[in-house]
Each structure stands twice: as C-alpha cells, then as structure tokens.
Design an enzyme around this catalytic site. Structure first.
Site, PDB file in Angstrom:
ATOM      1  CB  SER A   3       1.037  -5.910  -5.420  1.00 43.68           C
ATOM      2  OG  SER A   3       0.201  -6.599  -6.297  1.00 43.68           O
ATOM      3  CB  CYS A  35     -21.999  -8.562   6.441  1.00 46.62           C
ATOM      4  SG  CYS A  35     -23.075  -9.250   7.708  1.00 46.62           S
ATOM      5  CD  GLN A  53      -3.091  -0.772   0.170  1.00 45.53           C
ATOM      6  OE1 GLN A  53      -3.247   0.355  -0.316  1.00 45.53           O
ATOM      7  NE2 GLN A  53      -3.834  -1.805  -0.185  1.00 45.53           N
ATOM      8  CB  THR A  81       7.963 -18.363 -19.081  1.00 46.76           C
ATOM      9  OG1 THR A  81       8.450 -19.669 -19.362  1.00 46.76           O
ATOM     10  CG2 THR A  81       8.215 -17.444 -20.268  1.00 46.76           C
TER      11      THR A  81
END
Ligand SMILES: Cc1ncc(COP(=O)(O)O)c(C=O)c1O
Ligand SMILES: Cc1ncc(COP(=O)(O)O)c(C=O)c1O
Lengths: 400, 145, 400, 145
Positions: free
Chosen positions: C204, C330, C184, C242
């Site tokens: 990432s 939830c 982040q 690869t």
C-alpha cells in the site's frame, strides 16, 4: 480545450474527465500537510476526519441522502461489485434471483455473470430500440426469489436515461432492494434517492471532474449487505482501508460543483451537443443516431455510420486531435461489438461503425465547428476505400 | 498502440481502389466481424503487375491490405503465394497480438485472388490454408460465428 | 517535522506517511493534463498508458517480479481481500483450509473470519513472545485440504519481521500458494518474491511516502485466483475500474525511492530509533519492549508502560505535538485490546498501556530529544493519578 | 473527538488524589477493561465536604472522575446519589458514544463510596443499579468478561 501546439478537442467525457482546477486545489493540502490517518486520535488526524465528514456531507446532499448512508469506495466498479455481491451474499438464504438489464456496464454484467457461476439466477431485461427498460417487464420478471434489482441510471454508451423513479417504485412495492449504477448520471440528472426509491447507488468521481480512484456507494439505512473489503473499522466498519483523503476531498468538492446548477450546466452542454448532432446529420448521409432522441445525457452523441468501422474513424480523428470512442469490437480486443448497441437491435455490422462523442465543460463552439469540419472528411475518406460503400452505391452487397 | 509503419500505411494507404477487369479478385472477411478485404490483381506472364484493395475495417486491416498489395507487386505468383501473414506483419514493424488476424486476412485475400486467376486460366488451384487457421501463435483473435 | 507555530513531531509512520514532494510532483500532471482513460486509443490516453507501464515496472523491480505480475488495487486491504478470497473461491474444489497467524492485520483476519462463516477452515498459528511464527508449526498445520498460507511480512504494531523466505519455502515444498501482507515491509526489508517463494504479496503506497488509495497485489504468473472486482478489462482483465493514474504514478515513484537504498535508509532511521528506545528505557521504569529486539522494523518502537492506559498517554503527547499510537482498546472502541500484544502473551491490563512510536524520514535528532523530554513527564503524570501505581508502590494491587 | 470541557478536565483534572481516613471509598472498574476508578469521600453531617479520585483509564475516564467529584462536592448524600452518568456526561458537554461507560463508572464509584460510608454508619444501603447496566441508550460500550 487546447493543449500545447496541436489542437486537442476532447469529446470523451463519458470515459473520464480531467480534474477541475478548484477540485485539485482542494485536494493538494491532503497529500503533504493534512495527511494524518483519520483512525488516529491526535489533532493531525482530526483535520483528515473533518475533511472526510465534509465530503460525505457534500455527497449526501447531492443525492438527497443522509451522510451516514454514504460509503467511500475506490471507483464505480467497486461500488457496483459491492452492491451486487454484498446484497447477494447477505440475502442468499432469502433467494437467489437478481434482475438487471442487457445494457449495464461490465462492472454490473460481469459481476452478475460471476454470481451466476455461483448459483444465482440472473434475469437480463431487454430494452427497446432506444435503450429504454420497460417497467412492466421489470414487474413481470420479479419472483419470490428476487433479492436484488440493479438497473443503471443512464447508459454510458448511448446516453439513454432510464425511468429510475418508476423502476424504484416497483422495487419498493415488492420490497426488493433497488440498486442503480448512476456513474454517468451525476451532474446530468437531478437525483433524490428518497423520492426515487433508490436503496443503493454507485458513482465515481472521475466522471464529473473529480479524481480517478474514488467513488461512493450509497446504502440506504437498514439495508442488509455484506462487506466486500473486510479489515479495519473505516467507513463505519463497512469498507476497510486507510481512507484516500485527498481523493475523498476531491470527490466531495467535485460533486458539490457538479450538482450546484444541473439545469444551467445541461442547457449549455445540450446546446453544443444539439448543434453538433444536427450538423453531423446534415453533412453525413447513412448515419443513425443511437439512443433516445430526448431521454439522453446532455453531452452524449452516439451515431452509427454505415460502411465503415469505428476504430479507423477514431485513429483519423485522433490524428486531427479529436478524442472520441466507439462501440466497435476492434478497439477492445473482444469479438463482440458493444452489447449495448446489439441490445437495441442494431445489426452487428452497423454497430462496428459507431462513434461516441461526449461533450463536457471545456468544450466550446469552436470545438463543435472543428468536429463538423473534420468528421465528414474522415467518414468519406474511409467510405471511399470501403468495399461495402461501393456495394451500396451499386446496389450490391448491401449491409442492413 | 500501432507502430509508425502501421500508422503510415493506415494514413497513406498504398494501392487503394479497384482494378477494372482484374485478372484475379479475392474477397475475404465478414461485415459481422468488422473487416472485409477485397484484393484485385493484374497479372501478366505469371507476374503481378498491379495490386489494389478496398477494405472495411480497423487501422490494422487497412494497413495490412496496403502492405500486402505492396509486397506482392512485381512478384511471380509463386513468390506472391509465399507472402505470409507474418511477412505482412513484420513489414509493418509488428501488429498488436489482437490485430494479427488482420494480416491473416490479407494473406487470405492474396491467395483467393491468385486462385481466382488460376481458376480462370484453367490451372489447378493451390491449396489454401483454412481461412483463419493461420493462427500458429495462438495470438491472432479470429472472429468466429 | 515542524508545522506552523506549534512543533509537531510525527512518529506514527506505520499508520500512514505524508506524500514526498517529488512523488506529489510526479503525480500532478496526471490530474489535469494527462488525464486520458488508458482504455482509449487516442494519443491523450497513450500518455496515461505509458505512465502506468512505468509505475508497473517500478513496482515489479522493487519486488523482483515481472511487470505483468503486478496488479494495481486501491489499498492494502483490497489487496489482502483479493488475495485471500480470490484464492479461496478459485480453489474451493481442492480444499477449504487456510493457514494464517494470530497477529495479522485485520484486513487478513477479518477476511478469514468472513470465509470461516462460508465454510472455510482457518488455522491461526500462534507466535512466540516476540511475535515470531515458528516454521515447524506452519509445516505441522498443513493438511491436504490447505489451499492458502497467508503470513504477514512484518507486523504493523510490534514491528516483528517474520522468517518469510523459510515460510515461503515450506509453502512451495507443499505446493500451496503463499501470500504475504508486506504493507509494512516495503522500503524496510529487501524483498525478492522469487528467492523468497512468495506467490502473492500485498502493499500500500501510503506506508512509504506515496499517496493513500492505491496499492498493489503481486500475483505470480500461473496462480489460480478469482477476481474481486469484476467489470472492465483493466489490469489485464483482473481488476476492473478506471485506473487511478495519478495514484499509480505516485506509487511507482514512491516505491522506487523507498527501495533505492534500503540499507542506507534503515541505518539512519535505526540510529534514531535506538537512541530513542534506550533513552526511554533509561528514563522510565516499569517499561517493557514489545516485539523482537533485532528482527524488527527499523523505525518501530512498541513499549508497554505499566499502571497507565494508552489513550490518555496519546492525548497528552498530542497536546505536546507528538503523534503516536497505542494498542489500547480505548482508542478503537472495541472491547479487546490489541490482538497482537495478546498473542505475544502480554497480559491484557499491561497491553492497555502500550505506546507505538514509528519513526520515518522526516524525523530528526531534535525530535528524539523532544520525545525523550516529554514522554517521561506524561508517563509519571498519569502514574501519579493511577490507583494501580499506588498499589504497586505499596505492594498492594499489583498488576502482572 | 472530545469536547473542550472533557479536554479541560483531562488536562487539568480536579480533585486528584486520595483522602486519608476517607469516610467512604468506592473502587470500581477492572484493569482488564482498561479503567479503574477509586473515589474517596469526606462526609460531614450528611454532606460531602471533600471528594477525590485516582483513575487508571482513558481520557474520558479521567475527565469523568474529575467531573463527578466536582459535582458531588457540597451535596447531601441524597443529592449526590442522584448525580447520574448522564449528568456527568452532560456537564462534560458530551462524551463520544463509545465512551459513555466512563461516566457510568463514575456514577458507580460515587454510589459505592456513599454506600461504604452508610455501611460504616450502620445505615441501610441504598440500592445500586447493576454495575454497567445504566446503558439505557444502548450506546455505552461496556467491558464484558
Ligand atoms: C500490515 C498491514 N496490512 C494491511 C494494512 C491495510 O492497508 P490499507 O490501509 O492501505 O488498506 C495495513 C495498514 O493499515 C497494515 O499495516
Ligand atoms: C455506467 C458505468 N458504470 C460503471 C463504470 C465504472 O466506473 P469506474 O471506472 O470508476 O470503476 C463506468 C465507467 O467506466 C460507467 O460508465
């Protein structure tokens, strides 16, 4: 395939393929438009979820599997590592014996070697001179400690196709999970994981005109396996990491196209391949075909040329615009030449002179003609400066 | 991966061939390793007047043979003996680390050929380094059996 | 950002980002044209190799690292798994103790939990009410069996930025490898692995306008670490598979752009964020900011609204075209709501009503106005039907 | 993730509110679990003439409350008692497996409200299933503490 000014004849499709245009077109919207994280609940994410579901169904169909047995990974190597380590770690209490072969891809062999350091016992089954595994050898190797059998579907170097259904049946009989590295097989061999008793199967999109960086591990329902990449709940909690949506979409589209008409596709490629192969054999003496004459991938040629070394062949071919590969250690920086060629019993010195040409969708008759024109020149140019060739001609230092 | 110079000497190798009745011949390498070099020298009045080679091997092996024969031509034996593998590699504008052993092989080939000549002449042999021990950088991969 | 007919306001950039146009443009040629396998020696492969070298240099520059300390992976989760398992397995003889925190991403927490089952001891450091780790707590937790410290750079839910340089200095003092999950942080915080004593760092690409399915693990030279994915010799023999060339090119371009002007970028995002935050606080009572008031990611807002539940908020917001996320259990199907909110001491029932809005490059003042218009309506609509809200107003069943 | 019917009942919930002097009130759920439902019933001559709810919870919880109150309106108590969580879920055209517990909660709410009425009337209570044990499919995640 022609590129820019200079002719490029790409005959290394087993190394990787370009992405087909229709596959790339399918991928593009998922980079910039339908980019939502599928774990989210808003509509934007719904598009991503649907796209992944579609790709999963496409992959499942190609394998005769259920969609919820398909897990997306980042490549064939990850799939192999996951299958082997995942089964090993999850079943370590049952046993510590793994059976594989001497001709697996490094993604399998090095993973097994890693596990060997951790206390697992590995049996590497031998192969015959064509690279075929003998099912009776497999059955003999099974012990009550065997927790995994992993045998590749088709070999990446010599193209030999293993008797997977037979091997799978033996594994099933002994209730041992059976993994196959099918990275080279997709699109070339009809696969049915149910009929062939395959419990785990690895594949990688960039071998069948899909993108690099995405693969699949098929895991039969009920298979006990640890995760390799822990974290978020993606892939039904089995493979963490925000999904590579565009890549997954590309894989789905590519596998659908690659398996839509395997026989038709193979017929075309095999015709080109056979003309190239017989042309080479007719034009170049002291050349030996590696792999099985019939049980081989339709696009694969692997030939050893005596008296010369592979890398120098590749450099000359590249100079002519021909892309190919070799099993010579000289390209790889390792000391040992191809473990696959050696496993078939080829002498080391001859395996240095091996050339792999793997044909694909974009190859044409003109490409075959071109290689038949150039390759003999390259081989004789190198032989002319080889002390071994002279030795041969004068009956001197004969390598054999 | 290769410098332009290597590619030039690979594609247009100088001095390919054998010398009939060579004054010194050096044969080094091993087919199992994937490279063999034969070096042929013509020597007159302690000077190398001609040098040729035949090589089985990779691009770097061929280019190293070509360059080594170029470098020793016209040199006295003493001068030629000092042509090191590094000199060959530098003249080629560098070799990839895993290919340094090819230049070592070329140096050995020259040394072997010179000592073959000295032996024939009844001269004392010069001390060759151990084959494949030239690897001061720890870089050159050598084929060990 | 506008899409099609209906307005879409994407405020979930911490979940994932779209790919920037210039990043996608940079990637495209590597799908179809420069597709060669970098392990090959022909010219076609040279283009791939060069592209990867460039991306590696771009990533290294962004981190203050050397190019040969950058290893490409398939995502942040893989990087985290590799760092943690790789260090654990390689140093198992030295000790079995790992220190992390209670607020890590699941890619870290679940990996640690997996190792715990294999006999490793894990210390989960607590955080204060802002989500901050106390460096003295870290130092106290260190034992002579500690082989790894892994603490995230910035939290994905509440945006809190940890005192990484201080924590890194402590790790260095005790000569313990220090890993940080910076997934982040990239583009939001200036990172210098040398100055900050970071030995391993995960990132990432899809969090900073690069593609999904590609990440980096930075590994300081000399760090003893096992491979996670064994096989071919890619990534200097440390990560097989690869190379995902297009993805890697995208990561390189994206990280270069994301780190070109961090301060300027933050200023703009922070201004939008602050206006949105103070607007929400002014308009909606019973709302609490989670995370640190200053030490937080510039685009992050995380607020708990009493008496209502997060998923129902998201559904209404989605209906208005606003994409956001929540820490409510939830949405996730798990029983526990956000472990991060709970670790900051927020009561379970309030954490159910948390909303995360994460702003990014495409957000505008109009987006902020729109959310300020819609969100209060959504909150009061849900409160109107909440039995807890009634309780509150009448002094009855007061959640606190 | 939700059916159109769920989204309809979520966005336009029927019967939101309380009934003053309700004949039966059922309060179920737990704020820690993330869902609470209060069900209010108006009962005349053993028939449910009005049903309302207040719910703290996710989309499925709100939609289930809305649908459950719709289903029991106009029914006798005996009929209303038979309105199962499955009936609620089916009327909603399905719920995701992890959301099935919301329909269970709605069933419980109705049962609790009916029994509250029966208690007030001095009638014997009907036997409620154990809260959160309706989970025959093994699918409905329940919040366990
Ligand atoms: C802090 C943090 N770590 C790790 C990850 C995992 O990254 P990826 O989804 O790319 O695997 C994420 C994002 O999901 C994250 O926010
Ligand atoms: C047989 C086989 N297995 C595994 C792999 C590894 O696949 P990837 O490069 O996608 O990791 C390859 C290709 O390189 C292969 O040919």
């Amino acid at each position: 395939m022609s590129m820019g000014e200079k002719r490029t004849v790409y005959m290394d499709h087993s190394a990787t393929t370009y992405v087909r245009k229709d596959v790339l077109d399918a991928m593009i919207p998922y980079f910039t438009e339908h980019f939502g994280n599928p774990s989210s609940i808003y509509h934007l994410a719904g598009d991503s979820k649907k796209a992944i579901d579609t790709a999963r169904a496409q992959a499942a169909k190609a394998l005769g599997a259920e969609p919820d047995e398909v897990y997306f990974t980042s490549c064939g190597s990850e799939s192999d590592n996951w299958a082997i380590k995942g089964i090993a770690y999850a079943n370590g209490k049952k046993g510590n014996h793994i059976i594989t072969t001497k001709i697996e891809h490094h993604a399998v062999i090095h993973t097994c070697e890693y596990l060997a350091k951790e206390g697992f016992e590995i049996t590497y089954l031998p192969v015959d001179k064509y690279g075929l595994v003998d099912p009776t050898e497999l059955e003999r190797a099974i012990t009550d400690k065997t927790i995994l059998i992993t045998i590749m579907y088709a070999n990446n170097e010599i193209g030999t196709i293993e008797p997977i259904a037979e091997l799978g049946a033996i594994a099933r009989k002994h209730r041992i999970p059976f993994h196959t590295d099918a990275v080279q097989a997709i699109g070339n061999v009809p696969i049915d994981v149910k009929a062939q008793n395959i419990d785990l199967l690895s594949l990688s999109a960039h071998k069948f005109y899909g993108p690099k960086g995405v693969g699949v591990l098929y895991i039969r329902k009920g298979t006990k396996i640890d995760n390799l990449i822990h974290g978020g709940g993606q892939e039904r909690r089995r493979r963490a990491g925000t999904e590579n949506i565009a890549g997954i979409v590309g894989l789905g589209k590519a596998i659908e196209l690659a398996t839509a008409d395997i026989e038709g596709h193979n017929k075309r490629i095999r015709a080109l391949r056979d003309r190239l192969l017989s042309g080479i054999m007719a034009k170049i003496p002291h050349a030996y075909l590696n792999g099985h004459p019939e049980k081989r991938l339709p696009g694969n040629i692997n030939i050893s040329f005596e008296f010369i070394e592979g890398e120098s062949m590749l450099l000359w071919l590249d100079d002519e615009g021909i892309c190919a590969s070799t099993g010579s250690a000289c390209t790889s920086g390792s000391l040992e030449p191809s473990h696959v060629l050696l496993a078939t019993g080829l002498p080391v010195e001859i395996s240095h002179g091996s050339l792999r040409l793997t044909l694909g969708d974009a190859n044409t008759d003109a490409d075959v003609d071109f290689v038949l024109e150039e390759l003999p020149k390259v081989v004789s140019r190198l032989r002319e400066m080889s002390p071994l060739y002279k030795g041969k001609k004068e009956g001197g230092c004969n390598v054999q | 991966m290769y410098s332009d110079k290597v590619m030039d000497h690979f594609k247009h190798p100088r001095n390919v061939g054998e010398i009939e009745n060579a004054d010194g011949v050096g044969e080094v390498g091993n087919p199992v390793c994937g490279d063999i070099m034969n070096i042929y020298l013509k020597i007159e009045n302690n000077v190398i007047t001609d040098a040729k080679f035949k090589t089985f091997g990779c691009g770097a092996a061929i280019a190293s043979s070509s360059m080594a024969t170029e470098l020793v031509r016209g040199k006295t034996l003493e001068e030629a003996w000092e042509v090191s593998n590094k000199a060959v590699a530098e003249a080629l504008e560098g070799l990839p680390p895993i290919k340094m052993h090819c230049s070592v092989l070329a140096e050995e080939g020259i040394h072997k050929a010179i000592n073959a000549y000295r032996k024939k002449q009844g001269l004392p042999l010069w001390e060759e380094k151990n084959p494949h021990s030239h690897d001061e950088d720890g870089e050159g991969a050598t084929c060990q059996h």
